[in-house]
Scaffold this active site. Structure first.
Site, PDB file in Angstrom:
ATOM      1  N   HIS A   1      -4.988   4.321   0.394  1.00  0.00           N
ATOM      2  CA  HIS A   1      -5.362   3.154  -0.406  1.00  0.00           C
ATOM      3  C   HIS A   1      -5.921   3.593  -1.753  1.00  0.00           C
ATOM      4  O   HIS A   1      -5.877   2.840  -2.726  1.00  0.00           O
ATOM      5  CB  HIS A   1      -6.437   2.326   0.319  1.00  0.00           C
ATOM      6  CG  HIS A   1      -5.949   1.615   1.537  1.00  0.00           C
ATOM      7  ND1 HIS A   1      -5.914   2.220   2.761  1.00  0.00           N
ATOM      8  CD2 HIS A   1      -5.495   0.349   1.720  1.00  0.00           C
ATOM      9  CE1 HIS A   1      -5.448   1.349   3.664  1.00  0.00           C
ATOM     10  NE2 HIS A   1      -5.183   0.221   3.065  1.00  0.00           N
TER      11      HIS A   1
ATOM     12  N   ASP B   1       4.546   0.674   3.302  1.00  0.00           N
ATOM     13  CA  ASP B   1       3.156   0.249   3.324  1.00  0.00           C
ATOM     14  C   ASP B   1       2.909  -0.521   2.026  1.00  0.00           C
ATOM     15  O   ASP B   1       3.740  -0.508   1.104  1.00  0.00           O
ATOM     16  CB  ASP B   1       2.236   1.475   3.438  1.00  0.00           C
ATOM     17  CG  ASP B   1       0.897   1.139   4.087  1.00  0.00           C
ATOM     18  OD1 ASP B   1       0.556  -0.051   4.185  1.00  0.00           O
ATOM     19  OD2 ASP B   1       0.185   2.083   4.482  1.00  0.00           O
TER      20      ASP B   1
END
Length: 483
Positions: free
Chosen positions: A185, A257
């Site tokens: 992230h 993702d």
């Protein structure tokens, strides 16, 4: 091929996000035009409750047949309960600790049935990462374990159970996020492994998931220097087309993702990341939790421009759209299974491990113990899901995690038993310091670890739950005489 035809194909490869508990008009219009699907996020207010989610998905299907995707791993990563209560199903670490693949299959079958009941048809689970880095900040209890063969047998069981429940499984995070100490992230983690190591570690569970028939595989934003040479796997033809399609022979849908993550788009932006992912061989692009209509339109424009400029072959875009269409056709034939939440509690009870001595019986010696719950830093994937023994210990004490807090805790615990609840204590020096201080004064303190039991204090009775789901907490509370 006209721009409108290119846009139609491109739209079929995209997963959009949206705010609120009902789909906005723009989203309904995009679904009517053939949008690949949506991802529902608790943080967007999409999942205030299961009844509301069922109403939302029913409304979406008035406009078409979109994929409705969610991150519902059970355990610590749960969206279906809307972050209001923790999951009734333990996560992968607990299932790996039990090591009963048939139980794993039953848990995932029940979880899949619950998703099918509310109209979700593609679950971004299971995580089949082999967690070999104890300090991994993003996987941890989301993994079945550190042994590739163990992870592989449970990956296969989870895929089978999910799809028996009536939804498509998605094995993630290819080619494996378990050996990293960074969070994708926030950056691009490096997996320092050559092909020989990948073959005997990271790729073993993915092969098992593929053999079990997983309908989707999710890429991770990971740099494997031996394969991708500095490019995140999500954007790498060598990782997707070469390794996943070629070497592993996978022919299903490849999902990215979330592209809003720094590991994918931090330097190039989401539209460019989307184009590069398609060129690399991805079929379905998850844009991210805050990527609404403007972002969707920008991505569509970038894809059209890439096709027009010759960067993205028309055939590659058509292939991606065809794969997502085939997945939707497969899902149309699924029959939902039947949920059985008792399976979750059974698994959590079987996962608990007690070491260092016998648990005390407080019921005949001063009543319920004082429970001290120590704060743990958050995990972006997990989010703000509640955890701990609070539901069974109304006067539980909240601690931040430092040796200086021990004096106040000891005063509160005078004449009572004492339980300290930790989460990934190996990653939190404050948790360890407070635990040592309490044990020095109260050697009878029981230590409960609700993360990975990597650190265990010497001489203490230690209870490991292998996760912080509601089911894990209830199993611990029962053994402690609180439930």
């Amino acid at each position: 091929m006209s721009d409108s035809e290119i846009e139609r194909l491109a739209r079929g490869t995209l997963l959009s996000a949206f705010p609120g508990a009902l789909p906005p008009r723009w989203l309904m219009e995009e679904v009517e035009k053939g949008l690949g699907g949506v991802t529902v996020f608790a943080i967007n207010g999409n999942v205030p409750g299961t009844e509301e989610l069922a109403a939302l998905t029913a409304e979406l299907r008035k406009a078409g047949d979109p994929l409705v995707t969610i991150d519902e791993e059970g355990g610590d990563v749960t969206r279906l309960t809307g972050h209001v209560t923790a999951s009734p199903y333990p996560g992968n670490a607990a299932l790996g600790a039990v090591d009963d693949p048939e139980l794993t299959r039953r848990v995932y079958r029940s979880l899949g049935a619950e998703l099918a009941e509310v109209g979700v048809n593609l679950n971004f689970a299971p995580s089949v990462d082999v967690n070999t880095a104890a300090d991994n900040p993003i996987i941890g209890t989301r993994s079945f374990g550190s042994d590739p063969e163990l992870v592989a047998r449970h990956a296969a069981a989870a895929v089978a159970g999910t799809q028996e429940g009536g939804v498509a499984a998605c094995a993630k995070h290819f080619p494996g996020h378990g050996a990293t100490v960074e969070d994708s992230h926030l950056g691009v983690p490096i997996v320092d492994a050559d092909m020989e190591l990948l073959e005997r570690r990271e790729l073993v569970p993915f092969r098992a998931a593929i053999e079990a028939g997983t309908r989707a595989v999710m890429t991770g934003h990971l740099d494997l220097p031996a394969v991708t040479a500095g490019i995140p796997a999500t954007l790498s033809p060598d990782a997707i087309t070469g390794l996943l399609r070629g070497r592993l022979g996978y022919d299903g849908v490849i999902v990215t993702d979330a592209l809003d993550m720094e590991g994918a788009s931090g330097e190039i932006g989401i539209p460019e990341a989307a184009v590069r992912a398609l060129i690399a061989g991805a079929d379905l692009l998850c844009l991210g939790s805050r990527e609404y209509h403007d972002s969707l339109r920008a991505v569509l424009a970038a894809i059209v421009e890439a096709v027009r400029g010759g960067r993205l072959p028309e055939e590659r875009l058509a292939d991606a759209a065809a794969r997502t269409r085939a997945l939707r056709d497969w899902l149309a034939e699924r029959v939902p299974g039947t949920a059985d939440r008792a399976t979750g509690l059974e698994a959590a009870r079987r996962a608990v491990r007690v070491s260092g001595g016998e648990l005390p019986d407080w019921r005949g010696n001063g009543g319920a113990p004082l429970v001290v719950e120590v704060a743990a830093t958050g995990n972006i994937a997990v989010g703000p899901t509640p955890w701990g023994l609070g539901p069974w210990a109304p006067d539980a004490v909240k601690a931040e995690g430092s040796a200086e807090e021990a004096t106040a805790v000891l005063e509160r615990a005078d004449g009572r038993g004492l339980v300290i609840v930790l989460r990934d204590a190996h990653r939190h020096a404050g948790q360890r310091a407070l635990t040592r201080a309490l044990l020095a004064a109260r050697p009878d303190t029981v230590v409960v670890e609700m993360g990975l039991p990597v650190w265990r204090p010497d001489g203490a009775v230690h209870l490991a739950t292998y996760g912080a789901a509601h089911a894990n907490a209830q199993a611990a509370a029962e053994l402690l005489g609180l439930a």
